[in-house]
Design a protein around this motif. Structure first.
Motif, short mmCIF file in Angstrom:
data_model
loop_
_atom_site.label_atom_id
_atom_site.label_comp_id
_atom_site.label_asym_id
_atom_site.label_seq_id
_atom_site.Cartn_x
_atom_site.Cartn_y
_atom_site.Cartn_z
N GLU A 23 0.82 -1.21 0.00
CA GLU A 23 0.00 0.00 0.00
C GLU A 23 0.86 1.26 0.00
N ALA A 24 1.95 1.26 0.78
CA ALA A 24 2.83 2.43 0.82
C ALA A 24 3.47 2.68 -0.54
N LEU A 25 3.87 1.61 -1.22
CA LEU A 25 4.45 1.77 -2.56
C LEU A 25 3.40 2.19 -3.57
N ASN A 26 2.21 1.63 -3.47
CA ASN A 26 1.14 1.98 -4.40
C ASN A 26 0.59 3.38 -4.17
N GLU A 27 0.78 3.90 -2.96
CA GLU A 27 0.30 5.23 -2.61
C GLU A 27 0.78 6.27 -3.63
N LYS A 28 2.03 6.19 -4.02
CA LYS A 28 2.58 7.18 -4.95
C LYS A 28 3.37 6.58 -6.10
N TYR A 29 3.75 5.32 -6.00
CA TYR A 29 4.73 4.79 -6.94
C TYR A 29 4.25 3.58 -7.71
N ALA A 30 2.96 3.37 -7.82
CA ALA A 30 2.42 2.17 -8.48
C ALA A 30 2.95 2.00 -9.89
N ASN A 31 3.16 3.10 -10.61
CA ASN A 31 3.63 3.02 -11.99
C ASN A 31 5.15 2.90 -12.10
N GLU A 32 5.84 2.94 -10.95
CA GLU A 32 7.29 2.90 -10.97
C GLU A 32 7.87 1.61 -10.40
N VAL A 33 7.01 0.74 -9.87
CA VAL A 33 7.49 -0.40 -9.11
C VAL A 33 6.87 -1.71 -9.57
N ILE A 34 7.69 -2.74 -9.60
CA ILE A 34 7.22 -4.12 -9.69
C ILE A 34 7.64 -4.76 -8.37
N LEU A 35 6.65 -5.13 -7.56
CA LEU A 35 6.94 -5.69 -6.24
C LEU A 35 6.70 -7.18 -6.24
N GLU A 36 7.75 -7.93 -5.92
CA GLU A 36 7.66 -9.37 -5.72
C GLU A 36 7.85 -9.62 -4.23
N THR A 37 7.17 -10.62 -3.69
CA THR A 37 7.30 -10.90 -2.26
C THR A 37 7.55 -12.38 -2.02
N VAL A 38 8.34 -12.66 -1.01
CA VAL A 38 8.52 -14.01 -0.50
C VAL A 38 8.45 -13.92 1.02
N GLY A 39 8.02 -15.02 1.67
CA GLY A 39 7.71 -14.97 3.08
C GLY A 39 8.68 -15.63 4.03
N ASP A 40 9.79 -16.17 3.53
CA ASP A 40 10.76 -16.78 4.44
C ASP A 40 12.13 -16.80 3.78
N GLY A 41 13.14 -17.06 4.61
CA GLY A 41 14.52 -17.01 4.13
C GLY A 41 14.85 -18.06 3.08
N GLU A 42 14.35 -19.28 3.26
CA GLU A 42 14.64 -20.33 2.29
C GLU A 42 14.05 -20.00 0.92
N THR A 43 12.84 -19.52 0.90
CA THR A 43 12.22 -19.13 -0.37
C THR A 43 12.97 -17.97 -1.00
#
Length: 150
Positions: A23-43
């Motif tokens: 949400e913080a990134l999309n607040e102002k930077y949605a057109n500037e960012v590709i956000l990928e997420t992973v939830g643990d160190g091994e992944t």
């Protein structure tokens, strides 16, 4: 001139913090960012080293890394990342709730590029992301040949 999007890998186990960051990134930077997420160190390690199922993953321009991860913790991820010649130039910003001097020292000892403590309010979190954006987005968009020379 079209600005290249910044590819960010967020390594975070807390779904609420993932959503808050998105949400913080999309607040102002949605057109500037590709956000990928992973939830643990091994992944995260599998993603960064392009192991299945991530063999087609693009390398991130910037990594936002929590320290307190299940299994392989953030410091261990950072150590493996910075020991790999193909990955060590990727900037890593520690984004964590930990204010421990030991964690700060360990992160910089493993060559973290920055250490940010997650604010508790959404407004402060958005401000932190804005500061992060001002500094890091322009740096990671430098031409590849310039980054290689530095």
């Amino acid at each position: 001139m079209m600005i290249r999007k910044v590819r960010i890998l967020l390594i975070e186990d807390n779904p609420g913090d993932v959503q808050l960051t998105r949400e913080a990134l999309n607040e102002k930077y949605a057109n500037e960012v590709i956000l990928e997420t992973v939830g643990d160190g091994e992944t995260a390690i599998n993603y960064l080293f392009r192991r299945p199922p991530f063999q087609d993953a693009y390398p991130p321009d910037l990594i936002l890394l929590d320290i307190n991860l299940p299994g392989i913790n953030g410091i261990q991820v950072l150590e493996q990342l910075k020991n790999a010649s193909a990955l060590r130039k990727i900037p890593v910003v520690i984004l964590t709730t930990s204010q421990s001097d030991r964690d700060v020292s360990s992160a910089y000892g493993q060559y973290a590029n920055s250490y940010l403590i997650k604010p508790s309010s959404f407004i402060e979190f958005v401000e932190t992301i804005q500061q992060l954006k001002k500094y890091w987005f322009n740096l990671v968009r430098l031409p590849t040949d310039y980054k290689a020379a530095s």
